[in-house]
Scaffold this motif. Structure first.
Motif, PDB file in Angstrom:
ATOM      1  N   ASP A   1       5.890  -5.475   4.474  1.00 36.63           N
ATOM      2  CA  ASP A   1       6.326  -4.724   5.651  1.00 36.63           C
ATOM      3  C   ASP A   1       6.766  -3.317   5.272  1.00 36.63           C
ATOM      4  O   ASP A   1       6.749  -2.400   6.101  1.00 36.63           O
TER       5      ASP A   1
ATOM      6  N   TYR B   1      -5.653  -2.088   5.719  1.00 32.29           N
ATOM      7  CA  TYR B   1      -4.275  -2.009   6.200  1.00 32.29           C
ATOM      8  C   TYR B   1      -4.247  -1.898   7.720  1.00 32.29           C
ATOM      9  O   TYR B   1      -3.397  -2.508   8.381  1.00 32.29           O
ATOM     10  N   ARG B   2      -5.175  -1.135   8.278  1.00 30.36           N
ATOM     11  CA  ARG B   2      -5.223  -1.011   9.741  1.00 30.36           C
ATOM     12  C   ARG B   2      -5.561  -2.349  10.385  1.00 30.36           C
ATOM     13  O   ARG B   2      -5.088  -2.672  11.477  1.00 30.36           O
TER      14      ARG B   2
ATOM     15  N   ARG C   1      -2.387  -4.216  10.433  1.00 29.06           N
ATOM     16  CA  ARG C   1      -1.487  -3.654  11.442  1.00 29.06           C
ATOM     17  C   ARG C   1      -1.870  -4.112  12.851  1.00 29.06           C
ATOM     18  O   ARG C   1      -0.988  -4.326  13.701  1.00 29.06           O
TER      19      ARG C   1
ATOM     20  N   ARG D   1      -0.203  -7.436  13.161  1.00 25.81           N
ATOM     21  CA  ARG D   1       1.252  -7.321  13.196  1.00 25.81           C
ATOM     22  C   ARG D   1       1.734  -6.842  14.560  1.00 25.81           C
ATOM     23  O   ARG D   1       2.804  -7.235  15.024  1.00 25.81           O
ATOM     24  N   GLU D   2       0.952  -6.000  15.206  1.00 21.23           N
ATOM     25  CA  GLU D   2       1.324  -5.501  16.534  1.00 21.23           C
ATOM     26  C   GLU D   2       1.287  -6.595  17.592  1.00 21.23           C
ATOM     27  O   GLU D   2       1.897  -6.462  18.659  1.00 21.23           O
TER      28      GLU D   2
END
Length: 219
Positions: free
Chosen positions: A140, A193-194, A197, A200-201
């Motif tokens: 994180d 990584y995107r 993400r 994670r969103e």
């Protein structure tokens, strides 16, 4: 003659197996060795202590129950290796080896495991066989580890050989990741990584398969 020799050498180099472990077992070798020795020591201690109250055969059995699972886990972990040879993924396991040819894959997906350590893996399906290839993991805080450049390139090339449209798109994602890593781009510019993400969103807690449109957005 000289040209034939050069071509032969380049052909062997192209098919030489490339390790695609995200974290090579050798990195954990000292820790695993200490863990095995600690388990052995605890097992011996339990055996000696148990021998005060029970017979030696039972005491030894108790010591083995304590020590063997941990030592077995260490041995299994050290045997786990993954290579890419041409378009074929070879995964060494405790018992035997699984081989999956990316050129013949029936399904290719990007799968994200969210958590304190977010992992994104390549999921390859070939008939009843499934192989997961870890590509990157991120905390994180934004740190993490990514598959080495040669591994990314070879995986991208192997996926490009598939007839699956999904495999070709994932291949392009890996090529973009390769370029981002090569120029030391920020995390926001790195497709893997995107992808993490995106999940994670969603505040997901279980593994999530990126949709075709989400994968395409990473390119």
């Amino acid at each position: 003659m000289e040209r034939d020799i050069v071509d032969g050498e380049s052909g062997r180099a192209a098919t030489e197996p490339i390790g695609i472990d995200l974290v090579a077992p050798e990195v954990f070798a000292p820790m695993l060795r200490r863990l095995a020795l600690a388990a052995l020591g605890v097992g011996v201690g339990v055996t000696l202590l148990s021998a005060v109250w029970v017979s030696w055969p039972y005491a030894i059995a108790l010591g083995l129950v304590v020590a063997v699972p941990t030592i077995g886990y260490v041995f299994a972990f050290r045997r786990r290796r993954m290579w890419l040879s041409g378009t074929e993924i070879r995964a060494h396991r405790l018992l035997g080896e699984q081989r999956i040819d990316l050129a013949d894959a029936s399904g290719v997906q990007l799968l994200v495991f969210p958590g304190r350590l977010n992992r994104i893996v390549l999921k390859v399906t070939a008939g009843a066989d499934i192989q997961l290839v870890p590509l990157a993991m991120y905390t994180d805080a934004g740190s993490g580890r990514e598959l080495h450049l040669l591994g990314l390139r070879k995986l991208a090339d192997a996926l490009a050989a598939s007839e699956l449209a999904a495999a070709v798109v994932v291949s392009e994602v890996l090529m973009q990741q390769l370029r981002a890593e090569a120029r030391d781009a920020g995390l926001g510019e790195r497709p893997l990584y995107r992808g993490v993400r995106l999940v994670r969103e969603k505040d997901a807690v279980s593994p999530v398969v990126l949709t075709d449109s989400e994968v395409a957005s990473l390119v």
